[in-house]
Write a protein that holds these residues in place. Structure first.
Motif, PDB file in Angstrom:
ATOM      1  N   CYS A  32       0.786  -1.219   0.123  1.00  0.00           N
ATOM      2  CA  CYS A  32      -0.068   0.054   0.066  1.00  0.00           C
ATOM      3  C   CYS A  32       0.823   1.319   0.228  1.00  0.00           C
ATOM      4  O   CYS A  32       0.614   2.181  -0.888  1.00  0.00           O
ATOM      5  N   GLU A  33       1.975   1.291   0.736  1.00  0.00           N
ATOM      6  CA  GLU A  33       2.877   2.417   0.801  1.00  0.00           C
ATOM      7  C   GLU A  33       3.587   2.747  -0.519  1.00  0.00           C
ATOM      8  O   GLU A  33       3.554   3.679  -1.064  1.00  0.00           O
ATOM      9  N   GLN A  40       1.178   4.087  -3.092  1.00  0.00           N
ATOM     10  CA  GLN A  40       0.858   5.606  -2.775  1.00  0.00           C
ATOM     11  C   GLN A  40       2.106   6.318  -3.322  1.00  0.00           C
ATOM     12  O   GLN A  40       1.893   7.328  -4.177  1.00  0.00           O
ATOM     13  N   GLU A  41       3.254   5.852  -3.316  1.00  0.00           N
ATOM     14  CA  GLU A  41       4.459   6.401  -3.888  1.00  0.00           C
ATOM     15  C   GLU A  41       4.370   6.320  -5.221  1.00  0.00           C
ATOM     16  O   GLU A  41       4.621   7.296  -6.057  1.00  0.00           O
ATOM     17  N   ASN A  96       1.750   6.105  -7.282  1.00  0.00           N
ATOM     18  CA  ASN A  96       0.901   6.997  -7.709  1.00  0.00           C
ATOM     19  C   ASN A  96       1.251   8.574  -7.614  1.00  0.00           C
ATOM     20  O   ASN A  96       0.904   9.229  -8.592  1.00  0.00           O
ATOM     21  N   ALA A  97       1.880   8.801  -6.806  1.00  0.00           N
ATOM     22  CA  ALA A  97       2.570  10.172  -6.586  1.00  0.00           C
ATOM     23  C   ALA A  97       3.612  10.469  -7.767  1.00  0.00           C
ATOM     24  O   ALA A  97       3.389  11.644  -8.382  1.00  0.00           O
TER      25      ALA A  97
END
Length: 167
Positions: free
Chosen positions: A134-135, A138-139, A141-142
């Motif tokens: 999940c982390e 998120q990275e 996607n950023a």
């Protein structure tokens, strides 16, 4: 020797062979030049063969390091990204491999036998892998959002290019 150290030595040797190859005329004019050219091409081919042999062996020991390629340049790593290799791909590999191993050893696992592989991951370990995934998502996607913004802005011609168009 770590693969990263091997790679640096290998790459330095490759540059040397390519330098030697570039000094041979493209169209060898005599038998001696032709033989030198053939030997150097064979040397390059053998050099790459050795690279993939060592890389394959290193992948058996630590596949994630091979995929992460810390020895690669920023450009090479960006090409991995562009072609679809993202860090979260590793999580998909972990889930797939652990499922396959778990299913193939289910009877043994129920009897308390362990193999020390991904099939033995505990629910807590799988939960931690999921948190890390999940982390990473998120990275990713950023980074993807930042790249999309950058691409949407597109190239902006400089005033110099307008002068060229007018002329």
């Amino acid at each position: 020797m770590s693969f990263q150290r091997f790679y640096q030595t290998w790459y330095d040797q490759l540059k040397d062979v390519i330098r030697q190859l570039s000094q041979v005329p493209r169209q060898p004019t005599n038998d001696q030049q032709h033989e030198l050219y053939r030997q150097l091409v064979q040397k390059v081919m053998s050099h790459y063969h050795e690279f993939y042999r060592v890389k394959s062996s290193a992948a058996k020991n630590d596949v994630l390091t091979i995929f992460a390629a810390p020895w690669a340049t920023s450009l090479e790593r960006s090409l991995h990204w562009i072609t679809g290799w993202r860090p979260t791909t590793a999580y998909h590999l972990i889930y797939t491999e652990s499922s396959i191993l778990f299913e193939s050893h289910i009877i043994d696992i129920l009897q308390g036998l362990r193999y020390g592989d991904l099939g033995d991951l505990s629910p807590d370990q799988l939960a931690r892998v999921s948190e890390l995934q999940c982390e990473a998502v998120q990275e990713e996607n950023a980074i993807s959002d930042e790249l999309s913004d950058w691409q949407a802005r597109g190239p902006h011609p400089s005033p110099f290019s307008y002068k060229i168009l007018i002329a």
